[in-house]
Motif scaffolding. Structure first.
Motif, mmCIF file in Angstrom:
data_model
loop_
_atom_site.group_PDB
_atom_site.id
_atom_site.type_symbol
_atom_site.label_atom_id
_atom_site.label_comp_id
_atom_site.label_asym_id
_atom_site.label_seq_id
_atom_site.Cartn_x
_atom_site.Cartn_y
_atom_site.Cartn_z
ATOM 1 N N SER A 210 0.857 -1.187 0.000
ATOM 2 C CA SER A 210 0.000 0.000 0.000
ATOM 3 C C SER A 210 0.893 1.236 0.000
ATOM 4 O O SER A 210 1.806 1.344 0.826
ATOM 5 C CB SER A 210 -0.918 -0.001 1.226
ATOM 6 O OG SER A 210 -0.481 0.932 2.177
ATOM 7 N N PRO A 211 0.659 2.155 -0.956
ATOM 8 C CA PRO A 211 1.571 3.283 -1.150
ATOM 9 C C PRO A 211 1.835 4.105 0.100
ATOM 10 O O PRO A 211 2.970 4.439 0.388
ATOM 11 C CB PRO A 211 0.857 4.127 -2.207
ATOM 12 C CG PRO A 211 0.003 3.168 -2.933
ATOM 13 C CD PRO A 211 -0.411 2.135 -1.945
ATOM 14 N N LYS A 212 0.783 4.371 0.876
ATOM 15 C CA LYS A 212 0.971 5.231 2.043
ATOM 16 C C LYS A 212 1.876 4.568 3.070
ATOM 17 O O LYS A 212 2.816 5.173 3.576
ATOM 18 C CB LYS A 212 -0.390 5.553 2.690
ATOM 19 C CG LYS A 212 -0.247 6.519 3.833
ATOM 20 C CD LYS A 212 -1.492 6.567 4.699
ATOM 21 C CE LYS A 212 -1.320 7.505 5.871
ATOM 22 N NZ LYS A 212 -0.030 7.390 6.541
ATOM 23 N N PHE A 213 1.601 3.285 3.361
ATOM 24 C CA PHE A 213 2.412 2.573 4.332
ATOM 25 C C PHE A 213 3.862 2.485 3.859
ATOM 26 O O PHE A 213 4.806 2.712 4.610
ATOM 27 C CB PHE A 213 1.851 1.168 4.566
ATOM 28 C CG PHE A 213 2.628 0.391 5.595
ATOM 29 C CD1 PHE A 213 2.424 0.634 6.948
ATOM 30 C CD2 PHE A 213 3.564 -0.555 5.220
ATOM 31 C CE1 PHE A 213 3.150 -0.063 7.902
ATOM 32 C CE2 PHE A 213 4.289 -1.242 6.171
ATOM 33 C CZ PHE A 213 4.083 -1.000 7.522
ATOM 34 N N PHE A 214 4.032 2.181 2.572
ATOM 35 C CA PHE A 214 5.376 2.079 2.007
ATOM 36 C C PHE A 214 6.114 3.400 2.150
ATOM 37 O O PHE A 214 7.290 3.429 2.505
ATOM 38 C CB PHE A 214 5.286 1.678 0.536
ATOM 39 C CG PHE A 214 6.626 1.613 -0.147
ATOM 40 C CD1 PHE A 214 7.367 0.452 -0.136
ATOM 41 C CD2 PHE A 214 7.157 2.724 -0.796
ATOM 42 C CE1 PHE A 214 8.606 0.388 -0.739
ATOM 43 C CE2 PHE A 214 8.398 2.675 -1.405
ATOM 44 C CZ PHE A 214 9.115 1.496 -1.377
ATOM 45 N N TYR A 215 5.401 4.484 1.889
ATOM 46 C CA TYR A 215 6.048 5.806 1.934
ATOM 47 C C TYR A 215 6.567 6.116 3.338
ATOM 48 O O TYR A 215 7.698 6.574 3.508
ATOM 49 C CB TYR A 215 5.058 6.884 1.472
ATOM 50 C CG TYR A 215 5.755 8.165 1.094
ATOM 51 C CD1 TYR A 215 6.198 8.365 -0.198
ATOM 52 C CD2 TYR A 215 5.972 9.164 2.033
ATOM 53 C CE1 TYR A 215 6.858 9.541 -0.555
ATOM 54 C CE2 TYR A 215 6.627 10.332 1.684
ATOM 55 C CZ TYR A 215 7.062 10.512 0.389
ATOM 56 O OH TYR A 215 7.726 11.655 0.042
ATOM 57 N N THR B 217 12.175 5.509 -5.567
ATOM 58 C CA THR B 217 10.840 4.933 -5.542
ATOM 59 C C THR B 217 9.833 5.872 -4.885
ATOM 60 O O THR B 217 8.718 6.064 -5.377
ATOM 61 C CB THR B 217 10.875 3.593 -4.786
ATOM 62 O OG1 THR B 217 11.892 2.772 -5.345
ATOM 63 C CG2 THR B 217 9.556 2.867 -4.885
ATOM 64 N N ARG B 218 10.232 6.491 -3.770
ATOM 65 C CA ARG B 218 9.333 7.401 -3.055
ATOM 66 C C ARG B 218 8.937 8.591 -3.935
ATOM 67 O O ARG B 218 7.774 9.002 -3.949
ATOM 68 C CB ARG B 218 10.021 7.907 -1.785
ATOM 69 C CG ARG B 218 10.006 6.915 -0.645
ATOM 70 C CD ARG B 218 11.064 7.249 0.372
ATOM 71 N NE ARG B 218 10.897 8.584 0.937
ATOM 72 C CZ ARG B 218 10.120 8.847 1.980
ATOM 73 N NH1 ARG B 218 9.458 7.881 2.559
ATOM 74 N NH2 ARG B 218 10.009 10.062 2.430
ATOM 75 N N THR B 219 9.928 9.135 -4.650
ATOM 76 C CA THR B 219 9.629 10.291 -5.500
ATOM 77 C C THR B 219 8.618 9.911 -6.583
ATOM 78 O O THR B 219 7.620 10.604 -6.796
ATOM 79 C CB THR B 219 10.916 10.816 -6.163
ATOM 80 O OG1 THR B 219 11.884 11.055 -5.152
ATOM 81 C CG2 THR B 219 10.647 12.090 -6.931
#
Lengths: 55, 244
Positions: free
Chosen positions: B10-15, B224-226
């Motif tokens: 999930s993008p938010k958790f990963f971020y 990846t984050r960007t």
């Protein structure tokens, strides 16, 4: 071992240090470029969001 | 554990998670690299045959290992994106390419600089060197292909297929020194018997290899984050993140 001997690397100094120098440049560049790009992208995305909210 | 992986996608958790991970990986990289460099450049004795020139190995070998490892990460995440359409896998795959190309470039250049005093030539068209050069072209081709297709989904699928086809080159690189006569020396670490390299050289080599790995993961995460923010900036978590 003296410092001069360390730099000389038994006569291979120019080969050894040029390798390490190039490695340093490549590794540092791969840290700096993504960090700068992250900053730039964040600024641009923030601008995009503001424009979306205004329109 | 599967729950953790599920959450990680999930993008938010990963971020959020990756932000802390980058910090710790950076610290580990600095410690590993500092100790590896000290042991490799100062403590390890000169080689009986290659004298001090062999110290190029502490960069050359980790870079060459990473050039293949990063390719496999790029191809596998590409496949995951093709099969399950996981956006994060595509972003990781895409972020691998410039890093893998950098490691390949580094392996080729340091190998060339090492080859000059040891072989008497900067370059020979033998199996190991040529297949590694092809790897560089695969990375560059991957990036060019991605950049040339405007639709992001199509670009990601085409690039993943290219990456998967290119996997055939990886065993060729690895076994090239056994399959063909080559100037390049055979493996001294990655073989089934005991490594034929002395501990005083093996330990700094492994330290540098781990340092390159943690370095790769941390820089990969920054990229990846960007890209994640760029693709998700309309979502609420990304808005919150951007207005911080």
């Amino acid at each position: 071992m003296t410092f001069a001997e360390f730099i000389d690397m038994g006569g291979y100094g120019s080969y050894v240090w040029s390798s390490y120098g190039i490695a340093l440049v490549v590794l540092v560049a791969n840290v700096v470029i993504p960090l700068l790009s992250a900053r730039k992208q964040k600024r641009e995305l923030l601008g995009k969001l503001k424009r979306m909210e205004n329109s | 554990m599967w729950q953790f992986f599920h959450k990680l996608a999930s993008p938010k958790f990963f971020y959020d998670f990756s932000s802390r991970l980058i910090f710790w990986l950076a610290i580990v990289t600095i410690i590993l690299m500092a100790s590896g460099l000290y042991m490799g450049l100062v403590e390890a004795p000169p080689d009986y045959q290659q004298k001090d020139s062999y110290r190029i190995m502490f960069i050359h070998v980790p870079a060459a290992w990473m050039s293949m490892f990063v390719y496999m990460v790029m191809a596998i995440t590409g496949a995951i994106n093709l099969i399950w359409r996981i956006k994060l896998a595509d972003i990781i795959s895409m972020s691998c390419a410039p890093l893998g190309a950098s490691f390949t470039f580094l392996a080729l250049v340091t190998g060339s600089i090492w080859g000059k005093p040891m072989w008497g030539t900067w370059w020979v068209w033998d199996a190991r060197l040529t297949s590694e050069l092809i790897l560089l072209f695969l990375y560059l081709g991957y990036m060019a292909l991605r950049a040339s297709i405007e639709d992001k989904t199509n670009a990601s699928r085409a690039a993943a297929v290219l990456a998967l086809v290119g996997v055939v080159n990886i065993p060729i690189i690895h076994y090239s020194v056994e399959w063909w006569n080559t100037l390049h020396q055979g493996p001294t670490v990655t073989k089934f018997d005991k490594p034929s390299i002395h501990t005083s050289m093996l330990i700094p080599l492994l330290l540098m290899a781990f340092a390159f790995k943690t370095y790769f993961v941390s820089v990969l995460l920054v990229r990846t984050r960007t890209e994640l923010l760029v693709r998700e900036f309309r979502s609420s978590w990304a808005r919150k993140e951007l207005s911080k």
